[in-house]
Design an enzyme around this catalytic site. Structure first.
Site, PDB file in Angstrom:
ATOM      1  N   GLU B  67      44.020  17.898 -14.841  1.00 28.33           N
ATOM      2  CA  GLU B  67      44.120  17.828 -13.378  1.00 28.33           C
ATOM      3  C   GLU B  67      45.517  17.423 -12.906  1.00 28.33           C
ATOM      4  O   GLU B  67      45.961  17.858 -11.842  1.00 28.33           O
ATOM      5  CB  GLU B  67      43.072  16.859 -12.808  1.00 28.33           C
ATOM      6  CG  GLU B  67      41.634  17.345 -12.928  1.00 28.33           C
ATOM      7  CD  GLU B  67      41.064  17.180 -14.333  1.00 28.33           C
ATOM      8  OE1 GLU B  67      41.663  16.427 -15.135  1.00 28.33           O
ATOM      9  OE2 GLU B  67      40.027  17.803 -14.635  1.00 28.33           O
ATOM     10  N   PHE B  92      37.485  13.972 -10.188  1.00 28.97           N
ATOM     11  CA  PHE B  92      38.539  14.318 -11.150  1.00 28.97           C
ATOM     12  C   PHE B  92      39.832  14.688 -10.441  1.00 28.97           C
ATOM     13  O   PHE B  92      40.913  14.258 -10.833  1.00 28.97           O
ATOM     14  CB  PHE B  92      38.076  15.452 -12.067  1.00 28.97           C
ATOM     15  CG  PHE B  92      36.802  15.140 -12.795  1.00 28.97           C
ATOM     16  CD1 PHE B  92      36.531  13.856 -13.240  1.00 28.97           C
ATOM     17  CD2 PHE B  92      35.856  16.125 -13.017  1.00 28.97           C
ATOM     18  CE1 PHE B  92      35.343  13.560 -13.900  1.00 28.97           C
ATOM     19  CE2 PHE B  92      34.665  15.834 -13.676  1.00 28.97           C
ATOM     20  CZ  PHE B  92      34.409  14.554 -14.119  1.00 28.97           C
TER      21      PHE B  92
END
Lengths: 285, 324
Positions: B67, B92
């Site tokens: 991410e 996330f």
């Protein structure tokens, strides 16, 4: 067919002229950080040859009169604390007057402690939180591919910086997309904030790691302009993989005898006190 | 609370999940917006960006489970004139990508669209690690970000277009389960920063977003049976908050309940309280997740356990009216 460098960009005639420019950048780094009373001259000095070759060796195509020219090549200073070397290069290239360098880190100046792209044309990414520049470079290289443009992206990271995991996320993704329009230069100056890079967190072999991540790698003496120019040429011409140049340098290159005398060859995050400035400038010749 | 009506168990007709509406809207907008590029961190079949990816493979990149890199790449694309849309689970993308959102998107003010799906506890069985319960607070803490929490299928579709039309960074929060329809029309009014009055009333105002808007309408039905007329605002934009609508609500109804599927700290409740305290102080009560993590269970069971029910909202409404 690769587009030509705009006429407004500065391209050195030869290696000797490049060396003269490198010297000017060193002078500007020292003067501006001493004037500011803070900053990272030693981390800037190690990267002078790489930055000089990129901006004035005919590699980066830019137009100082039109900093946001869409087809320009991009240089991302991921090791944002070395902002003084970037600012010195941008001034030399004509993005802003050289005297503005003396406003470094002062209230109201766009020459902030770490690069801020929203305030200064020529800055291609806002950096200073380490480990992020390579991902931004991957995004810019992908944008070139989507638009079928031939601009190239160069990212300069520190050697301590590659302890950040995001560097390796970015490295893997650049290899996945075979971004041969992307070059990462690791300024292997051997020191980070609290000590020797290999003692704080050993990342050797750096070239081996990038090779394992799917990159083409070249290792050079990064304080030798001739070697830097040759490596950048190879990186620019290489196809099918991104290239990582492991640039072996010295933190504080150019004023090492003075730093030795001061008993601190890391000299991390310190400006040179004004009383040593003349001695330092004399060392630059 | 036996027989409580969780936010998912409304008598209102069930619509699709907001993530589904986003996925279809993005796919549909892809043709007219060649600047849109979607980057995925290997969850596109959950976030529904895969539909865009199937149609526009040259503008879709799955960069793996990373991410931080996802956000950085989006910053790079935006700096070259693209309009990147990046989507992952709310927890996330906001928690793992936060420093990158700060440095590579918010600080330079780049035109990146950040979409967090699977927000709140209504994802159910997967449990606390997958539940984004702090994402709105984090997004609101990024200078310059617009923060949007659509209530249902139709508004998520409208919000997707509004998000792309807005120039600048946006965070949009979406949910996993199918949710009750708040709007009967497929094209409800939707302007960023402008609340929709989905029911009018004069005794109090329930300010809600996400799946709590449907619960607020159910609560308003229950209250009406007691002679209490609740106004319900769909406050789909948390930042910038609709100060005018809040001022009017405070002046005209004199009491406010704020309902959201989010932690107490830093979400819609905090933002509303700041504005109301400044503009027209009136009693406020809050229905949210408090200061605790979620857990595994059925979505309906969890919502009931955490008090995200029409009954609990109605109780908060009675309490706030008593405090007038």
């Amino acid at each position: 067919m690769r587009r030509k460098t705009p006429e407004t960009a500065t391209v050195a005639r030869d290696l000797e002229q490049l060396q003269q420019i490198a010297k000017r950048l060193r002078v500007d780094i020292l003067r501006s950080t001493t004037e500011a009373g803070s900053g990272h001259p030693s981390s800037s000095l190690s990267a002078v040859e790489v930055v000089t070759a990129l901006y004035f060796g005919g590699f980066l195509r830019y137009d100082p009169k039109n900093p946001h020219w869409p087809d320009r090549d991009r240089f991302i200073l991921s090791k944002g604390h070395a902002a003084p070397v970037l600012y010195a290069a941008l001034a030399e290239a004509g993005f802003f007057p050289r005297e503005d360098l003396m406003t470094l880190r002062k209230l109201g100046s766009p020459l902030e402690g770490h690069p801020n792209m929203a305030r200064l044309g020529g800055v291609e990414a806002s950096t200073g939180s380490l480990g992020q520049g390579l991902s931004i470079g991957v995004g810019q290289a992908l944008a070139a591919r989507i638009d079928r443009k031939d601009y190239r992206v160069y990212v300069l990271t520190g050697d301590g910086e590659i302890g950040e995991g995001q560097i390796w996320e970015a490295a893997a993704s650049a290899a996945k997309y075979r971004l041969d329009n992307l070059t990462c230069i690791v300024d292997r100056n051997h020191y980070q904030q609290t000590g020797a890079a290999e003692e704080v967190l050993n990342m050797d072999p750096i070239d081996g790691k990038f090779t394992a991540f799917g990159w083409h790698t070249i290792t050079i003496n990064g304080n030798d302009l001739g070697e830097v120019v040759q490596a950048l040429r190879r990186a620019t011409e290489y196809r099918g993989q991104p290239t990582c140049i492991v640039s072996l340098t010295h933190k504080g290159q150019g004023i090492l005898p003075l730093l030795e005398k001061l008993g601190d060859t890391n000299f991390h995050g310190k400006p040179l006190p004004a009383k040593y400035l003349d001695e330092a400038l004399a060392l630059l010749g | 609370m036996a027989g409580a009506t969780s936010a998912l168990q409304s008598k209102r007709p069930l619509g699709k999940a907001t993530r589904d509406a986003f996925g279809r809207a993005l796919e549909a907008l892809g043709a007219e917006r060649p600047d849109v590029v979607v980057v995925d961190a290997d969850v596109s079949n959950s976030t529904r960006t895969e539909w865009f990816g199937q149609k526009f493979p040259d503008r879709f990149f799955n960069i793996g489970i990373a991410e931080s890199n996802l956000v950085g790449i989006a910053g790079g694309l935006a700096s070259c004139g693209k309009t990147p849309v990046i989507a992952s689970f709310a927890c996330f993308i906001m928690c793992n990508g936060y420093d990158q959102l700060r440095m590579a998107v918010a600080y330079p003010g780049l035109n990146v669209k950040v979409v967090g799906t699977h927000a709140g506890i209504s994802i159910g069985e997967d449990g606390a690690s997958q539940m984004g319960i702090e994402d709105v607070a984090l997004a609101c803490s990024l200078p310059g970000f617009v923060v949007v929490v659509p209530a249902d299928e139709a508004s998520a579709k409208a919000a997707t277009r509004a998000m792309l039309d807005h120039r600048g960074p946006v965070y949009m929060r979406l949910g996993r389960p199918d949710v009750p329809k708040v709007y009967e029309t497929d094209n409800p009014p939707f302007r960023l920063g402008q609340a929709n009055t989905v029911r009018d009333g004069r005794d109090l105002t329930i300010v809600a977003n996400g799946l709590m808007v449907a619960a607020a309408l159910d609560a308003a039905d229950q209250l009406a049976a007691e002679g209490i007329e609740a106004r319900v605002l769909d406050m789909h934009t948390v930042k910038p908050i609709d100060r005018e609508a809040l001022k009017k609500a405070a002046q005209e109804t004199g009491a406010i309940v704020v309902a959201e599927e989010h932690l107490a700290h830093g979400g819609l409740g905090s933002v509303v309280a700041m504005a109301v305290a400044e503009l027209e102080p009136v009693p406020i009560r809050y229905v949210n997740l408090g200061d605790r993590f979620g857990e595994s269970g059925s979505p309906e069971g969890l919502l009931e356990k955490f008090g995200l029910t029409a009954e609990n909202l109605a109780a908060a409404a009675r309490a706030v009216i008593a405090a007038k």
